[in-house]
Design an enzyme around this catalytic site. Structure first.
Site, PDB file in Angstrom:
ATOM      1  N   PHE A   1      -9.111   7.514   9.983  1.00  0.00           N
ATOM      2  CA  PHE A   1      -9.111   8.030   8.615  1.00  0.00           C
ATOM      3  C   PHE A   1     -10.295   7.425   7.880  1.00  0.00           C
ATOM      4  O   PHE A   1     -11.032   6.601   8.422  1.00  0.00           O
ATOM      5  CB  PHE A   1      -7.783   7.714   7.909  1.00  0.00           C
ATOM      6  CG  PHE A   1      -7.540   6.244   7.648  1.00  0.00           C
ATOM      7  CD1 PHE A   1      -7.757   5.695   6.394  1.00  0.00           C
ATOM      8  CD2 PHE A   1      -7.076   5.411   8.663  1.00  0.00           C
ATOM      9  CE1 PHE A   1      -7.530   4.346   6.155  1.00  0.00           C
ATOM     10  CE2 PHE A   1      -6.838   4.063   8.426  1.00  0.00           C
ATOM     11  CZ  PHE A   1      -7.071   3.531   7.172  1.00  0.00           C
ATOM     12  N   GLY A   2     -10.503   7.854   6.655  1.00  0.00           N
ATOM     13  CA  GLY A   2     -11.590   7.298   5.852  1.00  0.00           C
ATOM     14  C   GLY A   2     -12.953   7.591   6.465  1.00  0.00           C
ATOM     15  O   GLY A   2     -13.257   8.714   6.857  1.00  0.00           O
ATOM     16  N   TYR A   3     -13.767   6.550   6.583  1.00  0.00           N
ATOM     17  CA  TYR A   3     -15.133   6.697   7.103  1.00  0.00           C
ATOM     18  C   TYR A   3     -15.202   6.613   8.622  1.00  0.00           C
ATOM     19  O   TYR A   3     -16.305   6.599   9.187  1.00  0.00           O
ATOM     20  CB  TYR A   3     -16.036   5.607   6.501  1.00  0.00           C
ATOM     21  CG  TYR A   3     -16.191   5.682   5.005  1.00  0.00           C
ATOM     22  CD1 TYR A   3     -17.102   6.569   4.422  1.00  0.00           C
ATOM     23  CD2 TYR A   3     -15.430   4.879   4.162  1.00  0.00           C
ATOM     24  CE1 TYR A   3     -17.246   6.641   3.042  1.00  0.00           C
ATOM     25  CE2 TYR A   3     -15.575   4.947   2.787  1.00  0.00           C
ATOM     26  CZ  TYR A   3     -16.480   5.827   2.228  1.00  0.00           C
ATOM     27  OH  TYR A   3     -16.619   5.902   0.855  1.00  0.00           O
TER      28      TYR A   3
ATOM     29  N   THR B   1       0.835  -1.195   0.000  1.00  0.00           N
ATOM     30  CA  THR B   1       0.000   0.000   0.000  1.00  0.00           C
ATOM     31  C   THR B   1       0.871   1.246   0.000  1.00  0.00           C
ATOM     32  O   THR B   1       2.027   1.195   0.419  1.00  0.00           O
ATOM     33  CB  THR B   1      -0.932   0.031   1.233  1.00  0.00           C
ATOM     34  OG1 THR B   1      -1.849   1.126   1.114  1.00  0.00           O
ATOM     35  CG2 THR B   1      -0.150   0.201   2.522  1.00  0.00           C
TER      36      THR B   1
ATOM     37  N   LYS C   1      -9.670   1.236  18.731  1.00  0.00           N
ATOM     38  CA  LYS C   1     -10.106   0.930  17.370  1.00  0.00           C
ATOM     39  C   LYS C   1      -9.438  -0.345  16.868  1.00  0.00           C
ATOM     40  O   LYS C   1     -10.098  -1.222  16.299  1.00  0.00           O
ATOM     41  CB  LYS C   1      -9.789   2.093  16.429  1.00  0.00           C
ATOM     42  CG  LYS C   1     -10.218   1.801  14.987  1.00  0.00           C
ATOM     43  CD  LYS C   1      -9.636   2.749  13.964  1.00  0.00           C
ATOM     44  CE  LYS C   1      -9.899   2.199  12.574  1.00  0.00           C
ATOM     45  NZ  LYS C   1      -9.290   3.003  11.517  1.00  0.00           N
TER      46      LYS C   1
ATOM     47  N   ASN D   1      -0.802   3.890   1.358  1.00  0.00           N
ATOM     48  CA  ASN D   1      -1.614   4.568   2.367  1.00  0.00           C
ATOM     49  C   ASN D   1      -0.897   4.497   3.718  1.00  0.00           C
ATOM     50  O   ASN D   1      -0.889   3.456   4.376  1.00  0.00           O
ATOM     51  CB  ASN D   1      -2.992   3.903   2.436  1.00  0.00           C
ATOM     52  CG  ASN D   1      -3.934   4.579   3.430  1.00  0.00           C
ATOM     53  OD1 ASN D   1      -3.503   5.173   4.406  1.00  0.00           O
ATOM     54  ND2 ASN D   1      -5.217   4.466   3.164  1.00  0.00           N
TER      55      ASN D   1
ATOM     56  N   ASP E   1      -7.325  -5.277   1.240  1.00  0.00           N
ATOM     57  CA  ASP E   1      -8.369  -4.501   0.579  1.00  0.00           C
ATOM     58  C   ASP E   1      -9.548  -4.484   1.526  1.00  0.00           C
ATOM     59  O   ASP E   1      -9.935  -5.525   2.071  1.00  0.00           O
ATOM     60  CB  ASP E   1      -8.760  -5.072  -0.785  1.00  0.00           C
ATOM     61  CG  ASP E   1      -9.488  -4.020  -1.626  1.00  0.00           C
ATOM     62  OD1 ASP E   1      -9.036  -2.854  -1.643  1.00  0.00           O
ATOM     63  OD2 ASP E   1     -10.513  -4.341  -2.249  1.00  0.00           O
ATOM     64  N   SER E   2     -10.060  -3.312   1.762  1.00  0.00           N
ATOM     65  CA  SER E   2     -11.108  -3.194   2.761  1.00  0.00           C
ATOM     66  C   SER E   2     -12.055  -2.084   2.367  1.00  0.00           C
ATOM     67  O   SER E   2     -11.744  -1.241   1.523  1.00  0.00           O
ATOM     68  CB  SER E   2     -10.506  -2.928   4.142  1.00  0.00           C
ATOM     69  OG  SER E   2      -9.548  -1.889   4.076  1.00  0.00           O
TER      70      SER E   2
END
Length: 198
Positions: free
Chosen positions: A154-156, A12, A177, A14, A73-74
């Protein structure tokens, strides 16, 4: 001198994702990612499932480097949207990796919807030398909040509250988390597999 940690290369670019993986598994491995190897190719995620995309990345990167490669992948599956955004979670707002746009679109399409159940799903693939060694998956059920809360993650993460929690992933802090998340659950299986392999 203590022995050198074995290297695990995450397929990745990211940095947030790499950091999560490093926090969960990093005491056993030196966790690097493709940012540490400037000449690696960008892998097109042309699959229609998390497993297909994770496999594409793991196999392609493991052909280019020496050692174990872990890909992930998520995405987010929202029941009221028929499982969308799913594998297209990172480009849902129209621009790859633009988290504010993704969150804005999700809030817009969820406005007024009473069924807010959703899950984060993660699939991970380990590969070496262009060959898949194993795949793993993890998921966490929860709900979509009506507005974003929290500055972490991060993200949603600001829009998702895991089951049993009223706070979003972005409010919970990385340790809490990681203990609950889809990625944490998949990584626990990865870690167990690596340990059994020695």
């Amino acid at each position: 001198m203590p022995p050198e940690l074995p290297i695990l290369i995450v397929a990745t670019r990211n940095a947030h994702k790499t950091q999560e993986i490093r926090e969960i598994i990093g005491d056993r491995y030196k966790v690097l990612d493709v940012n540490d190897f400037p000449n690696l190719p960008t892998v097109d995620e042309t699959g229609t499932t998390f497993l297909e995309n994770a496999t594409l990345k793991a196999v392609a990167i493991s052909r280019e480097v020496t050692g174990l490669v872990l890909s992930d992948d998520s995405g987010l599956e929202v029941d009221a949207l028929g499982g969308a955004p799913g594998v297209w979670s990172s480009s849902y707002g129209g621009e790859e990796g633009n988290h504010p746009k993704n969150n804005a679109r999700l809030m817009a399409v969820m406005a007024g919807k009473t069924n807010r159940s959703a899950r984060f799903r993660c699939t991970m693939v380990l590969a070496e030398g262009g060959e898949v060694l194993a795949d793993f998956s993890g998921s966490v059920e929860g709900k979509i909040l009506e507005e974003p809360f929290g500055a972490g993650g991060f993200g949603y993460d600001p829009l998702f509250a895991p089951e049993g929690q009223e706070r979003s992933f972005a409010e919970l802090g990385s340790e809490a988390k990681n203990a609950l998340s889809h990625r944490g659950r998949a990584l626990a299986k990865v870690a167990a597999w690596l340990e059994s392999r020695g």
